[in-house]
Design a protein around this motif. Structure first.
Motif, PDB file in Angstrom:
ATOM      1  N   ARG A 147      12.676  20.525 -52.809  1.00 50.11           N
ATOM      2  CA  ARG A 147      13.726  21.294 -53.482  1.00 50.11           C
ATOM      3  C   ARG A 147      13.569  22.789 -53.211  1.00 50.11           C
ATOM      4  O   ARG A 147      14.562  23.507 -53.021  1.00 50.11           O
ATOM      5  N   GLU A 150      14.891  23.600 -49.815  1.00 51.04           N
ATOM      6  CA  GLU A 150      16.357  23.583 -49.779  1.00 51.04           C
ATOM      7  C   GLU A 150      16.941  24.845 -50.410  1.00 51.04           C
ATOM      8  O   GLU A 150      17.994  25.323 -49.983  1.00 51.04           O
ATOM      9  N   ARG A 151      16.249  25.422 -51.403  1.00 48.09           N
ATOM     10  CA  ARG A 151      16.711  26.675 -52.014  1.00 48.09           C
ATOM     11  C   ARG A 151      16.470  27.868 -51.100  1.00 48.09           C
ATOM     12  O   ARG A 151      17.174  28.877 -51.195  1.00 48.09           O
ATOM     13  N   PRO A 153      16.112  28.167 -47.321  1.00 49.66           N
ATOM     14  CA  PRO A 153      16.106  27.587 -45.967  1.00 49.66           C
ATOM     15  C   PRO A 153      15.573  28.501 -44.878  1.00 49.66           C
ATOM     16  O   PRO A 153      15.292  28.043 -43.769  1.00 49.66           O
ATOM     17  N   HIS A 185      12.203  19.018 -42.408  1.00 45.03           N
ATOM     18  CA  HIS A 185      12.601  20.418 -42.466  1.00 45.03           C
ATOM     19  C   HIS A 185      11.935  21.177 -41.328  1.00 45.03           C
ATOM     20  O   HIS A 185      10.712  21.260 -41.262  1.00 45.03           O
TER      21      HIS A 185
END
Length: 272
Positions: A147, A150-151, A153, A185
């Motif tokens: 998470r 994703e916040r 990148p 990622h």
């Protein structure tokens, strides 16, 4: 070759409160000259110093060590990522020496610790300055780290010690399932370090081979970064033995990446 994860400390100085006396094998001062004497004869040409104390004084001292030795290519320090002064603090460390990243010591915190929105300005500040986040975590933190990625990148993240998995057949599948999403990622790498320390006294060093092969398969050679975790390594192994085990486990054609090139890619502020 680059050793991307080395600690030094002086007990009772620079806010050093760990290791404690119960860790007899490492409860003494460990100086830069000692790791140079161990590593250089084995072909290691540079090292990254990593903080061991949640302390500005410890980080300032590590940065000071850079001027004393060309062997040190950078410092992963500590900073309070929730501080309102985080930008000024990072800029001061960058100016003082080759700060390459900041480590968040999350291993003993709740599973959702990195969800704290108070950290977000600090994480943005790291990304804006080409600094890397080292994440000292355990498997229970891996979902939250997804998470975080994703916040943020643009932020490069390095998972220290492959998230410190429990070494054993019963825990392998749970760890593998948890860490695999991180490998998707492109700005997340994994440190090939600290695994021996997670073994039980009765387990041989070879117990970590499945974990080495797994992170190599998941992250690939360009996102796998070897480090010794010296001197913590001495709790369950020794420098030459861990380097040999890791080199034997990684295919020869990937050695240049895992034992050097990937560190430079994920810590772009390293000095030459």
């Amino acid at each position: 070759m680059i050793d991307a994860h080395v600690h030094i400390w002086r007990l009772g100085r620079n806010d050093c409160t760990w290791p404690t006396a119960d860790l007899a094998a490492i409860h003494r001062d460990h100086e830069l000259v000692e790791i140079e004497q161990l590593a250089v004869p084995l072909g290691i040409t540079a090292a990254i110093l990593v903080q061991s104390q949640e302390s500005d004084r410890d980080t300032d001292w590590l940065v000071d060590q850079v001027a004393a030795s060309p062997f040190v290519a950078g410092v992963v320090g500590w900073a309070d990522l929730a501080s309102t002064d985080i930008e000024a603090g990072l800029d001061a460390l960058i100016a003082a020496g080759p700060l390459v990243g900041v480590r968040a010591m999350v291993q003993d915190l709740p599973a959702d610790a990195v969800d704290d929105p108070a950290m977000d300005p600090g994480l943005t500040a790291l990304a804006d300055r080409d600094l890397t986040l080292d994440a000292l975590i355990r498997p229970r933190h891996l979902a939250a780290l997804v998470r975080l990625a994703e916040r943020h990148p643009r932020l490069r993240i390095v998972i220290d010690h492959a998230a410190k998995p429990e070494i054993g057949a019963g825990a392998y599948d749970r760890w593998h399932e948890a860490i695999a999403p991180l490998a998707r990622h492109p700005l997340i790498a994994c440190k090939l370090s600290g695994l021996l320390t997670e073994t039980a006294p009765e387990q041989p060093p070879e117990a970590v081979l499945d974990y080495i092969r797994a992170v190599h398969a998941l992250f690939g050679s360009d996102r796998l970064i070897w480090g010794s975790d010296w001197p913590v390594l001495n709790l369950r192994g020794d420098y030459a033995g861990w380097l040999a085990l890791a080199r034997d486990a990684i295919p020869v054609h990937d050695h240049d990446a895992v034992f050097g090139r990937s560190a430079r890619a994920f810590y772009p502020r390293m000095r030459a």
